[in-house]
Design a protein around this motif. Sequence first.
Motif, PDB file in Angstrom:
ATOM      1  N   HIS A  76       0.833  -1.195  -0.071  1.00  0.00           N
ATOM      2  CA  HIS A  76       0.122   0.147   0.071  1.00  0.00           C
ATOM      3  C   HIS A  76       0.860   1.248  -0.001  1.00  0.00           C
ATOM      4  O   HIS A  76       1.820   1.463   0.748  1.00  0.00           O
ATOM      5  CB  HIS A  76      -0.813   0.069   1.137  1.00  0.00           C
ATOM      6  CG  HIS A  76      -1.784   1.272   1.439  1.00  0.00           C
ATOM      7  ND1 HIS A  76      -2.866   1.594   0.570  1.00  0.00           N
ATOM      8  CD2 HIS A  76      -1.656   2.411   1.855  1.00  0.00           C
ATOM      9  CE1 HIS A  76      -3.438   2.704   0.733  1.00  0.00           C
ATOM     10  NE2 HIS A  76      -2.636   3.202   1.886  1.00  0.00           N
ATOM     11  N   ILE A  77       0.584   2.110  -0.963  1.00  0.00           N
ATOM     12  CA  ILE A  77       1.340   3.548  -0.890  1.00  0.00           C
ATOM     13  C   ILE A  77       0.263   4.670  -0.819  1.00  0.00           C
ATOM     14  O   ILE A  77      -0.676   4.448  -1.574  1.00  0.00           O
ATOM     15  CB  ILE A  77       2.153   3.662  -2.484  1.00  0.00           C
ATOM     16  CG1 ILE A  77       3.262   2.745  -2.242  1.00  0.00           C
ATOM     17  CG2 ILE A  77       2.798   4.939  -2.522  1.00  0.00           C
ATOM     18  CD1 ILE A  77       4.323   2.605  -3.514  1.00  0.00           C
ATOM     19  N   ASP A  78       0.313   5.443  -0.073  1.00  0.00           N
ATOM     20  CA  ASP A  78      -0.640   6.427   0.119  1.00  0.00           C
ATOM     21  C   ASP A  78      -0.860   7.074  -1.252  1.00  0.00           C
ATOM     22  O   ASP A  78       0.316   7.748  -1.629  1.00  0.00           O
ATOM     23  CB  ASP A  78      -0.123   7.438   0.940  1.00  0.00           C
ATOM     24  CG  ASP A  78      -1.004   8.703   1.477  1.00  0.00           C
ATOM     25  OD1 ASP A  78      -1.917   8.870   0.845  1.00  0.00           O
ATOM     26  OD2 ASP A  78      -1.092   9.183   2.415  1.00  0.00           O
ATOM     27  N   PRO A  79      -1.947   7.147  -1.648  1.00  0.00           N
ATOM     28  CA  PRO A  79      -2.169   8.045  -2.878  1.00  0.00           C
ATOM     29  C   PRO A  79      -2.053   9.411  -3.336  1.00  0.00           C
ATOM     30  O   PRO A  79      -1.808   9.748  -4.139  1.00  0.00           O
ATOM     31  CB  PRO A  79      -3.716   7.403  -3.445  1.00  0.00           C
ATOM     32  CG  PRO A  79      -4.377   7.539  -2.136  1.00  0.00           C
ATOM     33  CD  PRO A  79      -3.266   6.650  -1.151  1.00  0.00           C
ATOM     34  N   THR A  80      -1.971  10.136  -1.999  1.00  0.00           N
ATOM     35  CA  THR A  80      -1.645  11.450  -1.938  1.00  0.00           C
ATOM     36  C   THR A  80      -0.308  11.751  -1.938  1.00  0.00           C
ATOM     37  O   THR A  80       0.369  12.645  -2.024  1.00  0.00           O
ATOM     38  CB  THR A  80      -2.260  12.032  -0.767  1.00  0.00           C
ATOM     39  OG1 THR A  80      -1.691  11.540   0.590  1.00  0.00           O
ATOM     40  CG2 THR A  80      -3.752  11.688  -0.799  1.00  0.00           C
ATOM     41  N   LEU A  81       0.683  10.596  -1.735  1.00  0.00           N
ATOM     42  CA  LEU A  81       2.193  10.812  -1.950  1.00  0.00           C
ATOM     43  C   LEU A  81       2.816  10.772  -2.931  1.00  0.00           C
ATOM     44  O   LEU A  81       2.444   9.893  -3.829  1.00  0.00           O
ATOM     45  CB  LEU A  81       2.866   9.411  -1.052  1.00  0.00           C
ATOM     46  CG  LEU A  81       4.231   9.569  -0.602  1.00  0.00           C
ATOM     47  CD1 LEU A  81       4.551  10.679   0.354  1.00  0.00           C
ATOM     48  CD2 LEU A  81       4.760   8.371  -0.298  1.00  0.00           C
ATOM     49  N   ASP A 111       8.208   1.972 -20.106  1.00  0.00           N
ATOM     50  CA  ASP A 111       8.045   3.307 -20.313  1.00  0.00           C
ATOM     51  C   ASP A 111       7.263   4.103 -19.026  1.00  0.00           C
ATOM     52  O   ASP A 111       6.792   5.375 -19.042  1.00  0.00           O
ATOM     53  CB  ASP A 111       7.042   3.776 -21.473  1.00  0.00           C
ATOM     54  CG  ASP A 111       7.389   3.134 -22.657  1.00  0.00           C
ATOM     55  OD1 ASP A 111       8.514   3.578 -22.934  1.00  0.00           O
ATOM     56  OD2 ASP A 111       6.647   2.600 -23.383  1.00  0.00           O
ATOM     57  N   LEU A 112       7.288   3.540 -17.975  1.00  0.00           N
ATOM     58  CA  LEU A 112       6.668   4.133 -16.746  1.00  0.00           C
ATOM     59  C   LEU A 112       7.727   4.754 -15.815  1.00  0.00           C
ATOM     60  O   LEU A 112       7.348   5.306 -14.641  1.00  0.00           O
ATOM     61  CB  LEU A 112       6.200   2.866 -15.898  1.00  0.00           C
ATOM     62  CG  LEU A 112       4.958   2.215 -16.475  1.00  0.00           C
ATOM     63  CD1 LEU A 112       4.583   1.070 -15.668  1.00  0.00           C
ATOM     64  CD2 LEU A 112       3.885   3.022 -16.929  1.00  0.00           C
ATOM     65  N   LEU A 113       8.981   5.024 -16.139  1.00  0.00           N
ATOM     66  CA  LEU A 113      10.157   5.789 -15.215  1.00  0.00           C
ATOM     67  C   LEU A 113       9.413   6.722 -14.598  1.00  0.00           C
ATOM     68  O   LEU A 113       9.694   7.184 -13.158  1.00  0.00           O
ATOM     69  CB  LEU A 113      11.172   5.865 -15.761  1.00  0.00           C
ATOM     70  CG  LEU A 113      12.457   6.225 -14.811  1.00  0.00           C
ATOM     71  CD1 LEU A 113      12.784   4.901 -14.073  1.00  0.00           C
ATOM     72  CD2 LEU A 113      13.579   6.652 -16.014  1.00  0.00           C
ATOM     73  N   THR A 114       8.928   7.818 -15.399  1.00  0.00           N
ATOM     74  CA  THR A 114       8.372   9.040 -14.800  1.00  0.00           C
ATOM     75  C   THR A 114       7.112   9.128 -14.387  1.00  0.00           C
ATOM     76  O   THR A 114       6.677   9.923 -13.885  1.00  0.00           O
ATOM     77  CB  THR A 114       8.624  10.180 -15.891  1.00  0.00           C
ATOM     78  OG1 THR A 114       8.122   9.934 -16.993  1.00  0.00           O
ATOM     79  CG2 THR A 114      10.174  10.272 -16.268  1.00  0.00           C
ATOM     80  N   ARG A 115       6.495   8.089 -14.446  1.00  0.00           N
ATOM     81  CA  ARG A 115       4.923   8.105 -13.902  1.00  0.00           C
ATOM     82  C   ARG A 115       4.754   8.340 -12.505  1.00  0.00           C
ATOM     83  O   ARG A 115       5.849   7.642 -11.763  1.00  0.00           O
ATOM     84  CB  ARG A 115       4.368   6.818 -14.330  1.00  0.00           C
ATOM     85  CG  ARG A 115       4.037   6.760 -15.916  1.00  0.00           C
ATOM     86  CD  ARG A 115       2.803   7.607 -16.421  1.00  0.00           C
ATOM     87  NE  ARG A 115       1.831   7.039 -15.729  1.00  0.00           N
ATOM     88  CZ  ARG A 115       1.067   6.075 -16.666  1.00  0.00           C
ATOM     89  NH1 ARG A 115       1.409   5.669 -17.578  1.00  0.00           N
ATOM     90  NH2 ARG A 115      -0.110   5.606 -15.950  1.00  0.00           N
ATOM     91  N   GLN A 116       3.810   8.477 -11.858  1.00  0.00           N
ATOM     92  CA  GLN A 116       3.546   8.676 -10.592  1.00  0.00           C
ATOM     93  C   GLN A 116       2.953   7.278 -10.097  1.00  0.00           C
ATOM     94  O   GLN A 116       2.246   6.631 -10.838  1.00  0.00           O
ATOM     95  CB  GLN A 116       2.547   9.675 -10.039  1.00  0.00           C
ATOM     96  CG  GLN A 116       3.065  11.156 -10.306  1.00  0.00           C
ATOM     97  CD  GLN A 116       4.024  11.377  -9.206  1.00  0.00           C
ATOM     98  OE1 GLN A 116       4.028  11.356  -7.899  1.00  0.00           O
ATOM     99  NE2 GLN A 116       5.335  12.055  -9.311  1.00  0.00           N
TER     100      GLN A 116
END
Length: 246
Positions: A76-81, A111-116
């Motif tokens: 789980h990663i806080d979606p606001t982080l 291609d996901l390196l810079t995605r949040q």
Amino acid sequence: MTLITVENLSVSYGANTVLRHVDMVIEAGEIVTIVGPNGSGKTSLLRAIIGATKPSAGQVTLKPGLKIGYVPQKLHIDPTLPISVERFMRLTNRVSRKNCVEALKTAGVPDLLTRQMSQLSGGQFQRVLLARALINRPDILLLDEATQGLDQPGSAAFYHQIEDVRRKTGCAILMISHELHVVMSASDRVICLNGHVCCEGSPAVVASAPEYRALFGTGTGGALALYRHEHDHEHDHSKDSREAAE
């Protein structure tokens, strides 16, 4: 070369014994899938292998210098982080951007390196976890029900990617799954666990074993036949991989 040896392993939590007298060997380069019903001790076995759970009896022996990559059941990663994929992959690893890109490419999401992280789909998130496990070029990958929460096409595509990882890197793979409809028929071995090793062997051998059928029934060959090998279905492989990455 033997990577992991499990000998007469038992695991207990208080008075509750979840694993009894488990013996298992994992060799270099092989894919082993562990199946079993809920509460059968699958995760406890994995935790004992990585040293997170202390056995009540028996022992686990790792090849000296063994490098392990671990893909958890969930994270789980806080979606606001505000954290990018690159930053996530480098949180506890001193690795270069080039190594991050190479690991993402091996995991099928270059291609996901810079995605949040908060912008990723379920399939993309699991591929990033896979990439993070691969970044230090492990000798073996351990996956604890890593497709939980994905739909059937997404799960199948993820397992196709695991085959590709083994082919490209040569690392061994030990996977835990309760999703019988996507158990890999390409596995070298399947181990059926229910507090102890009920049976093991090739997927076809395990699917026909009385112990396996007593746990899971006989429909569609124990459901193992529903997984389609990638070199027999190149078109489906590409389609599923694209869908899982979306």
